[in-house]
Design an enzyme around this catalytic site. Sequence first.
Site, PDB file in Angstrom:
ATOM      1  N   THR A 207       2.156   3.168   5.146  1.00 24.76           N
ATOM      2  CA  THR A 207       1.898   3.464   6.551  1.00 24.76           C
ATOM      3  C   THR A 207       2.685   4.713   6.947  1.00 24.76           C
ATOM      4  O   THR A 207       3.709   5.012   6.337  1.00 24.76           O
ATOM      5  CB  THR A 207       2.395   2.244   7.352  1.00 24.76           C
ATOM      6  OG1 THR A 207       1.476   1.192   7.133  1.00 24.76           O
ATOM      7  CG2 THR A 207       2.521   2.505   8.827  1.00 24.76           C
ATOM      8  N   GLY A 259       5.912  -1.951   6.365  1.00 26.90           N
ATOM      9  CA  GLY A 259       6.260  -3.084   5.516  1.00 26.90           C
ATOM     10  C   GLY A 259       5.180  -4.136   5.580  1.00 26.90           C
ATOM     11  O   GLY A 259       4.065  -3.862   6.057  1.00 26.90           O
TER      12      GLY A 259
HETATM   13  N1  ASP Z   1       2.829  -2.559   8.047  1.00 27.83           N
HETATM   14  C1  ASP Z   1       1.496  -2.271   7.560  1.00 27.83           C
HETATM   15  C2  ASP Z   1       0.619  -3.484   7.720  1.00 27.83           C
HETATM   16  O1  ASP Z   1       1.077  -4.572   7.458  1.00 27.83           O
HETATM   17  C3  ASP Z   1       1.476  -1.875   6.134  1.00 27.83           C
HETATM   18  C4  ASP Z   1       2.376  -0.719   5.795  1.00 27.83           C
HETATM   19  O2  ASP Z   1       3.471  -0.581   6.337  1.00 27.83           O
HETATM   20  O3  ASP Z   1       1.956   0.088   4.955  1.00 27.83           O
HETATM   21  O4  ASP Z   1      -0.518  -3.324   8.063  1.00 27.83           O
END
Ligand code: ASP
Length: 343
Positions: A207, A259
């Site tokens: 992300t 995360g």
């Molecule tokens: N936090 C994001 C999600 O759970 C994933 C990520 O941080 O890449 O959608």
Amino acid sequence: MKIMSAPRLLVFLLGCMTAATASPPPTLVIHGGAGVILRADMSPGQESEYRAALQAALDAGYAVLEAGGAALDAVTTAVVLLEDCPLFNAGRGAVLNAEGACELDAAIMDGRDRAAGAVAGVRHIRNPVRLARDVMEQSPHVMLTGEGAEQFAATLGHATVPNDYFITERRRAQWERARELEARRQDTTFLEEKVRLDGPDERKFGTVGAVALDRHGNLAAATSTGGMTNKKYGRVGDSPVIGAGTYADNRTCAVSATGHGEFFIRAVVAHDIAARMAHRGETLAEAAAAVIAGVGELGGTGGVIAVDARGHIALPFNTPGMYRAWRKSTGESAVEIFGAGDR
Ligand code: ASP
């Protein structure tokens, strides 16, 4: 009491006035996701590509702050660049869902008045963070999802792209491996196999996000993501959930998370950092570290970037690495990928 001489009194008073009127130190922090990011898994060429992409987004966002621009514009600028970069799991280069399509989530928040906007599950909006900003600024709502969000985008003349625009070969291959593993979930060798097949992409989140403090003392945060590989049933993670993956309040701090979203929602990560500062008087570093430790206690992995109203920053994560970069008005700046100071 000692009486000050007239010249000393003048110097003292001038000092007080400067301190009272000094503008806050512009500060920008960005991330490109946390996870099992190890130097051993990355070629020097790949590493420099990531560093260059983070540096470019940092420079573009910081240029906005340096010119006296708003924190909101700085975080939008940085996140748009990261969305356009195929290396990260946001915009182009986003992970694929169970149907083999990209479904994107994004949020933005203005620390001045806690105005916020978010979109979830959009499939044709090139820059979801821009649409999230329009939800905040051009609608009476905070979060719009799926087709409704796209209809709203159409009323504002947003450029749309076919879903294929977001899909890269690398993400498709990663998705195929994830599906193969899922199909073998009953297999007793599954866990061993999973460890063997998992490439670096499978064990990192990716992300993107940005937090900023501008010269006017305003904070802002933005986050954008494709979510988790092979997600099903319209799954939405923490990124677009205000208070979980994204939060900004001039009285405390601005936070963007990355995360395993389910844990970040349950721990209400971004708001909890602000609340600990407001109600317990913790520093940004104390609050952010405690909240990430709490995510770990639940069994979750990831990290946050955060900046407070005085320009202090915190970037805790409980994964081996997190793509991250920051710059302060003192000229201090860094682009880091791996753990423990990146060395
Ligand atoms: N936090 C994001 C999600 O759970 C994933 C990520 O941080 O890449 O959608």
